[in-house]
Design a protein around this motif. Structure first.
Motif, PDB file in Angstrom:
ATOM      1  N   LEU A  52       0.835  -1.210   0.000  1.00 55.70           N
ATOM      2  CA  LEU A  52       0.000   0.000   0.000  1.00 55.70           C
ATOM      3  C   LEU A  52       0.865   1.254   0.000  1.00 55.70           C
ATOM      4  CD1 LEU A  52      -2.911  -0.892   2.463  1.00 55.70           C
ATOM      5  CD2 LEU A  52      -3.030  -0.651  -0.020  1.00 55.70           C
ATOM      6  N   SER A  53       1.965   1.243   0.762  1.00 49.23           N
ATOM      7  CA  SER A  53       2.832   2.430   0.796  1.00 49.23           C
ATOM      8  C   SER A  53       3.447   2.672  -0.575  1.00 49.23           C
ATOM      9  CB  SER A  53       3.926   2.254   1.852  1.00 49.23           C
ATOM     10  OG  SER A  53       4.801   1.190   1.516  1.00 49.23           O
ATOM     11  N   GLN A  54       3.767   1.594  -1.282  1.00 48.53           N
ATOM     12  CA  GLN A  54       4.303   1.749  -2.633  1.00 48.53           C
ATOM     13  C   GLN A  54       3.257   2.351  -3.572  1.00 48.53           C
ATOM     14  OE1 GLN A  54       5.626  -2.183  -3.627  1.00 48.53           O
ATOM     15  NE2 GLN A  54       7.317  -2.170  -2.161  1.00 48.53           N
ATOM     16  N   ASP A  55       1.999   1.930  -3.405  1.00 45.66           N
ATOM     17  CA  ASP A  55       0.926   2.494  -4.230  1.00 45.66           C
ATOM     18  C   ASP A  55       0.746   3.982  -3.954  1.00 45.66           C
ATOM     19  OD1 ASP A  55       0.491   0.025  -5.339  1.00 45.66           O
ATOM     20  OD2 ASP A  55      -1.202  -0.478  -4.051  1.00 45.66           O
ATOM     21  N   VAL A  56       0.846   4.367  -2.673  1.00 45.51           N
ATOM     22  CA  VAL A  56       0.687   5.778  -2.309  1.00 45.51           C
ATOM     23  C   VAL A  56       1.805   6.610  -2.936  1.00 45.51           C
ATOM     24  CG1 VAL A  56       0.771   7.424  -0.398  1.00 45.51           C
ATOM     25  CG2 VAL A  56      -0.586   5.338  -0.180  1.00 45.51           C
ATOM     26  N   VAL A  57       3.049   6.117  -2.851  1.00 41.86           N
ATOM     27  CA  VAL A  57       4.176   6.836  -3.428  1.00 41.86           C
ATOM     28  C   VAL A  57       3.996   6.982  -4.938  1.00 41.86           C
ATOM     29  CG1 VAL A  57       6.645   6.722  -3.913  1.00 41.86           C
ATOM     30  CG2 VAL A  57       5.797   6.200  -1.623  1.00 41.86           C
ATOM     31  N   ALA A  58       3.549   5.896  -5.594  1.00 41.82           N
ATOM     32  CA  ALA A  58       3.341   5.953  -7.043  1.00 41.82           C
ATOM     33  C   ALA A  58       2.268   6.972  -7.398  1.00 41.82           C
ATOM     34  CB  ALA A  58       2.955   4.577  -7.566  1.00 41.82           C
ATOM     35  N   ALA A  59       1.184   7.030  -6.598  1.00 39.58           N
ATOM     36  CA  ALA A  59       0.116   7.998  -6.858  1.00 39.58           C
ATOM     37  C   ALA A  59       0.608   9.429  -6.672  1.00 39.58           C
ATOM     38  CB  ALA A  59      -1.071   7.717  -5.930  1.00 39.58           C
TER      39      ALA A  59
END
Length: 214
Positions: free
Chosen positions: A146-153
């Protein structure tokens, strides 16, 4: 056994008293107390660690009209399948492989699913549902992914903001940034600004940078 994570007094984790929740809980208690078999129901409140209860459970039931993951995420992480209404984000975690989905307000369908779950308890099919629920929770709710998804967003938002400023900023004209491409940048930048305003913040700056999220 009905387990409630809120303390008996109705305070949340920040110590704020939720009067509406207390009143609703008491209404349900009075209503349920008049039903056949009420003496066999145990009400448990103020539970902070629900894992022992899920470890003893065969199935989780969520009959909400509006819901995000809620208790389903916890139950799934504990390997417990769920009978749930098809509303909100529930169908992202619950399907035929990880539990049972019914239409909101369909008490008959909920009863049928519970009968099915009771008939198949402690069978290989029931265990497979539990394993599938756990696997789905790991895939969708793991903090690291999830943290990776947030950074990508966030990176995507910054790229959009910079592209809009380069393409449509005051007095700027970039070769090739006209027509549909310029309209797309304008639309995306408008979406970003509206999102930030709803959150009570200003629009993102074109020079914003994103660092890693831990």
């Amino acid at each position: 056994m009905l387990v409630d994570g809120a303390p008996e007094g109705g305070e949340d984790v920040a110590g704020r008293r939720n009067e509406a929740a207390v009143r609703y809980r008491e209404r349900v208690r009075v209503w349920a107390g008049a039903l056949p078999g009420a003496a066999a129901v145990r009400w448990v409140h103020g539970v902070r660690d629900v894992r022992p209860y899920y470890a003893a459970a065969d199935v989780n039931v969520v009959s909400s009209w509006v819901e995000d993951y809620g208790a389903i995420g916890v139950a799934s992480a504990c390997g417990v399948p769920t009978v749930a209404t098809r509303v909100g984000a529930i169908s992202e975690l619950v399907d035929d492989e990880t539990g049972w989905l019914v239409a909101p307000g369909d008490a008959v369908a909920v009863a049928e699913c519970l009968t099915d779950a009771a008939a198949g308890r402690r069978t290989p099919a029931a265990r497979d549902r539990g394993f599938a629920a756990r696997a789905r929770a790991e895939k969708l709710l793991d903090r690291r992914s999830l943290s990776q998804d947030v950074v990508a967003a966030l990176h995507e938002a910054v790229r959009g903001a910079r592209s809009w400023h380069a393409c449509s900023g005051p007095g700027r004209s970039v070769p090739g940034c006209t027509g549909d491409r310029k309209n797309e940048f304008t639309r995306r930048w408008g979406d970003y600004c509206r999102t930030f305003r709803r959150c009570g913040q200003g629009p993102p700056a074109a020079s914003a940078t994103v660092s890693s999220v831990k």
